[in-house]
Design an enzyme around this catalytic site. Sequence first.
Site, PDB file in Angstrom:
ATOM      1  N   CYS A 125       0.690  -1.132  -0.039  1.00  0.00           N
ATOM      2  CA  CYS A 125       0.019   0.096   0.106  1.00  0.00           C
ATOM      3  C   CYS A 125       1.054   1.670   0.379  1.00  0.00           C
ATOM      4  O   CYS A 125       0.557   2.535  -0.261  1.00  0.00           O
ATOM      5  CB  CYS A 125      -0.874   0.070   1.804  1.00  0.00           C
TER       6      CYS A 125
ATOM      7  N   HIS B 278      -9.414   3.568  -1.940  1.00  0.00           N
ATOM      8  CA  HIS B 278      -7.453   3.588  -1.430  1.00  0.00           C
ATOM      9  C   HIS B 278      -7.717   2.114  -3.028  1.00  0.00           C
ATOM     10  O   HIS B 278      -7.018   0.795  -2.163  1.00  0.00           O
ATOM     11  CB  HIS B 278      -7.692   2.582  -0.433  1.00  0.00           C
TER      12      HIS B 278
END
Lengths: 101, 377
Positions: free
Chosen positions: B83, B326
């Site tokens: 991420c 996200h």
Amino acid sequence: MKVYQCDQCEYASVSNKYRCPSCGTGKLQEQDVSSRGTVYSYTDIHIAPAEFAHLTPYTVALIQLDESKAKVTARTNGNVEIGDVAELDHIEDGAYIYRKC
Amino acid sequence: MTNVYIEGIGMTKFGKFVDKSMKQLLVEASIEALEDAGNPKVDAVFVGNFMGGSIGNQEILGALVANELGLGYIPTAKVEGACASGGIALRQGIMGILSGEYDTVLIAGVEKMKHASTADVTQAINAAMDNDSNEKQAGLTFPGFFGVLANRYFYETDATKEHLAMIALKNRENALHNPLAQFQKPTTIAEIMEARIITSPLGLFDCSPTTDGAAALVITRKKGAIHIRSSAQSSGPTQMQDADDVLSLPAVRESGRLAYERAGVGPEDIDVVEIHDCFSMTEMLAIEELGFFNKREGWLAVEQGRTKATGDKPVNTSGGLLSRGHPIGATGVAQLYQLVQQLRGIAPNQVEHARLALAQNLGGTGSYSTVHILERL
């Protein structure tokens, strides 16, 4: 339960490392300790990746071992709470399965 | 001080775009950033991406961007750091300029996740855990890691699930004003508290969604209005059972410390913040690790509204990962998109007179963290 204890400082882990990540100089030495410990924290997993989906809901707990500074991540057979005393029941596909004492 | 400046920004809307390819999203954000920068000559491209190969069967993203945009035979690369892929891609571009090799670099981040099933996406995300460990085999997941941290946090402090709900609500309220955010439907504390449990105590609103989207930046050594005052990156334990203090994310703390030191500023100087709130609990720990609030007291700051857009330490004015969305590889770049808008004075949830801004991007269960500090000149 196998743990790896630094020969120079207090660091201990259930996984071996080339050098101690805490003091940077020590070597980790294999030790046999009791699997008994206390539930440090836990979570009940309801949504899991495909490979564990058939187990849901299941509990994963972080166990603070009694005889070492090391903690171990384990699946438990049944619900647990922080502070519960638990020990290794069996090893299954590389996972430690703990039960409440 | 880096003496690298952000000259242009671009971002697609975040959400579900089944009719657009990953390349189309990348190109759309990149063209916007290039136009915003006045179409400079680009010397290199770095693309942040995590699962283009595993769930999209698409790699060579750097070359795709250079080719589609007609940038010439310049060097490009895809950067993977789970991420934190976007934050690390930005940092690689900065390092390339600092080395003297490049004058101007295009940074882009992208992810396409909505076409795959939840089980397949969760499986692909789990590639950011250590496969060769008893922890992975126990069935721990990313949300599960932060669920374990949350239960311990509740045990050691007077915080409750409601404090996590306050973070989720704040970020949703911020997203309502961000036209590019994924979620723009109002919610309430009650709805958040009663939502289905993903991994106790975290419910649906405590977890960031799956998202399609891209973001891009043009960075250059040519002096401009937005200065990247510092760039820092750290690693942390790749397994929860190896954490010294479970309520600490050492990679976040260390990357923050380095970024403050290199920028010559402290947490008290920062006017506006974008933090990696992959889960509500992650934001709670990050506001402590970055020194905005004392350890184990972040929940008090949340309760007092200090991290709201109107508070003294506004966090995630974009809506954050929880509500802006996200798209994994794009997230670290999208954080900079919002902060540059803040420093230009045109952001959703604009913070008055914002001069210093901080972005923190996390990868894995605390395995990677980048921190960038920006300054309006």
